[in-house]
Design a protein around this motif. Structure first.
Motif, short mmCIF file in Angstrom:
data_model
loop_
_atom_site.label_atom_id
_atom_site.label_comp_id
_atom_site.label_asym_id
_atom_site.label_seq_id
_atom_site.Cartn_x
_atom_site.Cartn_y
_atom_site.Cartn_z
N ASP B 246 0.81 -1.22 0.00
CA ASP B 246 0.00 0.00 0.00
C ASP B 246 0.84 1.28 0.00
O ASP B 246 1.92 1.35 0.56
N CYS B 247 0.30 2.28 -0.68
CA CYS B 247 0.99 3.55 -0.85
C CYS B 247 0.65 4.47 0.33
O CYS B 247 -0.04 4.08 1.25
N VAL B 248 1.11 5.70 0.27
CA VAL B 248 0.91 6.63 1.39
C VAL B 248 -0.57 6.93 1.65
O VAL B 248 -0.91 7.39 2.74
N LEU B 253 -4.18 -2.17 -1.25
CA LEU B 253 -2.83 -2.58 -1.65
C LEU B 253 -2.74 -2.68 -3.16
O LEU B 253 -3.48 -3.44 -3.78
N HIS B 254 -1.82 -1.91 -3.76
CA HIS B 254 -1.61 -1.96 -5.20
C HIS B 254 -1.02 -3.32 -5.58
O HIS B 254 0.02 -3.72 -5.06
N ILE B 255 -1.70 -4.00 -6.50
CA ILE B 255 -1.21 -5.31 -6.94
C ILE B 255 -0.25 -5.10 -8.11
O ILE B 255 -0.53 -4.30 -9.00
N LYS B 308 -7.95 4.86 -10.70
CA LYS B 308 -6.69 5.50 -10.36
C LYS B 308 -6.65 5.91 -8.89
O LYS B 308 -7.63 6.42 -8.35
N CYS B 309 -5.51 5.69 -8.27
CA CYS B 309 -5.32 6.07 -6.86
C CYS B 309 -4.80 7.52 -6.81
O CYS B 309 -4.23 8.02 -7.79
N ASP B 310 -4.96 8.16 -5.68
CA ASP B 310 -4.47 9.53 -5.52
C ASP B 310 -2.95 9.63 -5.72
O ASP B 310 -2.41 10.70 -6.00
#
Ligand SMILES: [Zn+2]
Lengths: 128, 431
Positions: B246-248, B253-255, B308-310
């Motif tokens: 996982d990012c900030v 969790l980005h696969i 898309k994630c931030d």
């Protein structure tokens, strides 16, 4: 008189009490009196020892949850009605006595009382 | 920082195109190099040509832990032993260990995947990373190690155990990031607090995985150590740690889905389910050489989301794990996950989150006992207070689990602490 009492949480497991006494013996600490309150699952061992701060540190190191509590110590005399008279004096000044046990000393027995306000009670007893 | 922008920020179309190309290639590869898979596909009436893209994935049969056991130790390997550069194994609670293998290229891709997760946690070449996962057959230690080296950071390979040494090194070497299991980090946190050395540390982040943990546990770690804690996910059958992270923003969790194609299926019907719905996670490796697996059922329960994630990454994200389908306990007909107990205890704040659940059956009735460690900070010398605490824990757990447990207070640090994985459940019903 106000004394520092050591309280140790102890699980009802074989040999656990002995683990505590071992720590104290190894640290050269004298147990003046011990009182055990028990439930079906755990016990609370209350101790008056020669060096409560050292005992606390050593028992913590050994993994026991331990705390120091101020308790009131009142000199007892071996006569009919002593305890009754003491309780009468305390009436009106305390909400409840959480627990009580005795400590033998060279000058005879001392009653140990756990109350919410030991300093105040001590003054009350001095005045009487 | 994004480690591999070209892959982690692809458009959905580009990603699906890449996955399709790689899936067709991987299925062909498996068919021609693994006899077990060839037979399985033939039994299902399938030929490699039937798989033309990721939309055909559901035609393929699943792979389970049993398939790995049936072919123990190396029956599913697609390359001769001369191409295998490393072996890892996971110990099974039942039966034999599961053996996995890697080619040189597999190790490179693994290191790349761990690097991506480290970048999510802000770890770069100026960092010093303490790896406190077990080194050895367990994938945690060496997997993390190669990732850290690949990033160019300084790795301190402490493995597990010897807490005193762990803390001395952390302090003396100015360790800025640690990789270990979350329960071991909680244990280290307690020791750091006991020794009062937090101010002497330079720790900024932690990348934790190998066991499920809760948001509450992450909050505790972050606030008690003044660091950022990230989640890294993986399983040895698929690769090891680094399958996702996982990012900030901590929004899942980005696969690393250019290497691992995820699916979420209903655990009952085994059919695919949509975004946001909880089901069993299934992975198909897309680039593995030594041990390619097709539709491997992980038993992990989670949901998936696209979009898309931030942080700018476009890779699919896994929500926080609900648990494992084989961790799930059915007690008096109610589904119970150990993670629920942990979350409830942490939320209460008056006890340590160290617990052990003991499930038993007495006179045909399921019983649940929960042992909770007394925390010295909240310790009272009055039995009355301890009894009140027990009642409160019972109440909180009953609210969370919907069944009433019997709560028992135990001495601190008596419950087994994991330096690998924590033991949270003893189910005495299984005979
Ligand atoms: Zn993100």
């Amino acid at each position: 008189m106000i004394l520092k009492q050591l309280s140790v949480f102890v699980e009802n497991k074989e040999g656990r009490m002995k683990d505590i006494t071992q720590v104290l013996k190894d640290s050269n600490i004298n147990i003046q009196t011990a009182s055990l309150a028990d439930t079906t699952e755990y016990g609370m061992l209350r101790l008056i020892v020669s060096d409560p701060d050292l005992a606390k540190a050593k028992l913590r190191e050994a993994g026991f949850p331990v705390s120091i509590t101020d308790v009131l110590a009142v000199k007892a005399n071996d006569s009919i009605g002593f305890l009754h008279d003491l309780l009468c004096k305390l009436e009106g000044n305390i909400s409840s006595i959480e627990y009580m046990y005795t400590l033998p000393t060279e000058d005879g027995p001392v009653v140990i009382l756990k109350v919410a306000n030991p300093e105040e009670i001590e003054k009350v007893l001095e005045e009487v | 920082m994004i480690w591999n922008e070209a892959k982690e920020c692809m458009s959905r179309d580009e990603m699906e195109h890449l996955q399709s190309t790689r899936l067709v290639k991987q299925v062909n590869y498996v068919y021609h190099n693994v006899e077990y898979y060839r037979k399985k596909m033939q039994a299902a009436g399938l030929e490699p040509g039937d798989i033309r893209g990721i939309e055909d994935i559901t035609k393929l049969p699943f792979t389970t832990k049993d398939d790995l056991r049936n072919t123990y130790p190396c029956g599913l390997f697609a390359v001769p032993r001369s191409e295998v550069v490393r072996i890892h194994a996971s110990s099974g609670t039942t039966g034999k260990a599961t053996v996995v293998g890697y080619t040189r290229r597999d190790i490179e891709i693994w290191s790349e995947c761990v690097s991506r997760v480290l970048a999510m946690a802000g770890v770069g070449k100026n960092d010093t990373v303490q790896v406190s996962y077990g080194y050895g057959l367990f994938t945690g230690g060496l997997g993390a190690h190669y990732g850290v080296e690949n990033v160019g950071a300084t790795v301190v390979p402490l493995s597990t155990g010897n807490t005193k040494k762990q803390l001395t090194m952390m302090k003396d070497l100015g360790v800025t990031s640690i990789m270990c299991t979350p329960s071991y980090l909680m244990y280290l946190t307690e020791s750091i607090e006991e020794q009062g050395i937090l101010d002497e540390l330079q720790l900024k982040s932690a990348v934790c995985g190998a066991e499920p943990w809760t948001e509450e546990m992450r909050n505790q770690i972050e606030s008690r150590l003044h660091i950022k804690a990230h989640d890294i996910y993986g399983l040895s059958e698929i690769m090891g740690p680094g399958v996702a992270g996982d990012c900030v923003y901590h929004k899942g969790l980005h696969i690393n889905e250019d290497h691992f194609l995820p699916e979420i299926i209903s655990a009952d019907t085994l059919t695919p389910i949509g975004d946001g719905e909880i089901g069993e996670l299934v992975f198909t490796t897309l680039t593995k050489e030594a041990l390619p697996l097709i539709r491997y059922r992980t038993k992990d329960l989670t949901s998936i989301s696209h979009g898309k994630c931030d942080c700018g990454r476009t890779t699919a994200r896994l929500s926080r794990f609900v648990g494992r389908s084989d961790d799930m306990l059915i007690i008096r007909g109610v589904n119970v996950f150990p993670s629920q107990v942990e979350a409830a205890l942490l939320e209460m704040g008056e006890v340590s989150p160290n617990y052990l659940m003991i499930v038993d059956r007495v006179n045909n009735l399921d019983t649940l006992e929960v042992l909770v460690e007394v925390d010295e900070k909240f310790f009272s010398d009055e039995i009355k207070e301890l009894e009140n605490l027990t009642k409160k824990i019972t109440h909180v757990l009953q609210q969370a689990l919907l069944i009433a447990p019997k709560v028992k207070l135990v001495e601190p640090k008596t419950l087994e602490r994991s330096e690998g994985k924590a033991k949270r459940v003893i189910d005495k019903r299984k005979l």
